[in-house]
Design a protein around this motif. Sequence first.
Motif, PDB file in Angstrom:
ATOM      1  N   LEU A  90       0.867  -1.182   0.000  1.00  0.00           N
ATOM      2  CA  LEU A  90       0.000   0.000   0.000  1.00  0.00           C
ATOM      3  C   LEU A  90       0.905   1.233   0.000  1.00  0.00           C
ATOM      4  O   LEU A  90       1.859   1.296   0.777  1.00  0.00           O
ATOM      5  N   TYR A  91       0.619   2.175  -0.850  1.00  0.00           N
ATOM      6  CA  TYR A  91       1.433   3.399  -0.945  1.00  0.00           C
ATOM      7  C   TYR A  91       0.560   4.594  -0.602  1.00  0.00           C
ATOM      8  O   TYR A  91      -0.450   4.837  -1.267  1.00  0.00           O
ATOM      9  N   ASP A  92       0.957   5.356   0.412  1.00  0.00           N
ATOM     10  CA  ASP A  92       0.196   6.553   0.792  1.00  0.00           C
ATOM     11  C   ASP A  92       0.940   7.782   0.263  1.00  0.00           C
ATOM     12  O   ASP A  92       1.980   8.164   0.800  1.00  0.00           O
ATOM     13  N   GLU A  93       0.398   8.377  -0.766  1.00  0.00           N
ATOM     14  CA  GLU A  93       0.983   9.574  -1.390  1.00  0.00           C
ATOM     15  C   GLU A  93       2.497   9.405  -1.608  1.00  0.00           C
ATOM     16  O   GLU A  93       3.296  10.168  -1.045  1.00  0.00           O
ATOM     17  N   PRO A  94       2.908   8.467  -2.436  1.00  0.00           N
ATOM     18  CA  PRO A  94       4.346   8.195  -2.561  1.00  0.00           C
ATOM     19  C   PRO A  94       5.138   9.338  -3.165  1.00  0.00           C
ATOM     20  O   PRO A  94       6.349   9.421  -2.953  1.00  0.00           O
TER      21      PRO A  94
END
Lengths: 258, 250
Positions: free
Chosen positions: B165-169
């Motif tokens: 899961l990537y949060d605002e990469p």
Amino acid sequence: MIRSTGRIFLTLCLYLGELAFLFLETTGAILRGRIRWRLFWQQVNEIGSRSQMVVMVTGGFTGAVFAAQTFFQFHLLGMDSAVGPVVAISMCRELGPVLTGLMVAGRVGAAMSAEIGTMKVTEQIDALRALAVHPVDYLVVPRAMAIFVSMPLLVGESIGFGIFTSYIVGVKLMGIQGTYFISNMIQFADLADVSIGLIKGFVFGILIVLISCHQGLHAREGAVGVGRATTDAVVICSLTILVVNFVLTMGLNIIFPA
Amino acid sequence: MNTSISIEVRGLHKTLGSQQVLRGVDLSVNPGETMVIIGRSGGGKSVLLKHLIGLMRPTSGEILIEGQNIAGLGERQLGAIRKKVGILFQNGALFDSMNVGRNVAFPLLESGARNAGVIRKKVSEALGVVDLDGQQEKMPVNLSGGMRKRVALARAIISEPSCILYDEPTAGLDPIVSDSINRLIRRLQRRLGVTSIVVTHDMNSVFHIADRVAYLLDGRIYFLGSVEDLRQSADPRVRDFVEGRSGEAE
């Protein structure tokens, strides 16, 4: 008025419930063997070793001042040799554990709360959870175990230095007979007094670690939140130590009557 | 690990204080797919992402990871699911008391790995994937924003999760570092074949990495389709977001 009193009461109940839950989580994790020994030794160094100077100075000068004041009063009554036992019993039963508790709350409690609070607001605790590591296991358990071990030792150290400096002040400065000072101290202060001090120290240690870690784990709103959590941790720890000390004094006097 | 997993969200509601952040999100992510969730800042994208790994509990609804509903699981029960899912936090969330090497090794050490040689090799490989091998001794405070995110990504992939899961990469990064992060996400997806869910409002990222795109608007999935569907959408609210129009007068 009734509504605000009720709200305060509910908030207090909720807070105590959270502390109880944290205590159960922590003891459960310890009993299940979720102990990270490397972190434990790090915390023993942080809480135990690095608090020694504070505790020695506090215990030492409290013993010295208490001996001098007691001597000034008792000398008028010709009871110079009673200074030793009075100081020893006071240091063991009250001054040693309470002052050590307050000092450790200020030094260690603030540090715990600030460190864990900063981890909370920078998502490091979420990162721990996301990596399948329970924050209580990783952050609270090593600190709790370290303080369980360190606090009785620090209290013992404080009591020891308090008695030592009282001997220096009483015998070397005030001219009390050294033999009477020691023999009266041994006659009137016994193992029960020391036990009370160590038990109190242990209980204060539990309170400090629970309150401080709880404040850190519930820190909110960035730097301001961490600052507030840290201040609250020290204030709540200090007040709780003073209140619980009274309860312990009454309770332990039943087990170890004077 | 690295066997792709499916994720399904059904009727997810989340209320924070008096604000209804999510109002019935339904979303299904196929194994091995890269799903990009777009939406306005403060629209609940990160909240949705945190639900997928159990960091937040829904007010109501279901979150199915490989068919298992994690919505009702306790913190300790979530451990097994979390070992399958890696997450890259918006600011990296590196442990600031540990150096880069120890941060990346952390998941291995916590899962019981003790062979120092093997750990060193794996850390080196994971950092190699993000082009940071050799930076093991640096402390997080001495890293740039882009480097922190890449180290965090190395930490997320070292235990070979089935889903990332990537949060605002790419938030807060310059276009060149953003591009390198986008390529990295694509490369990881191809190389490891993991299911990926990316939360962003960076349209460059969307066009670069997405297999499918979900537009979260007013707490619900407003649009769901391929990148091509997104490009060709005639829906004015979708077009406004894609083209970055606020609708306000000059």
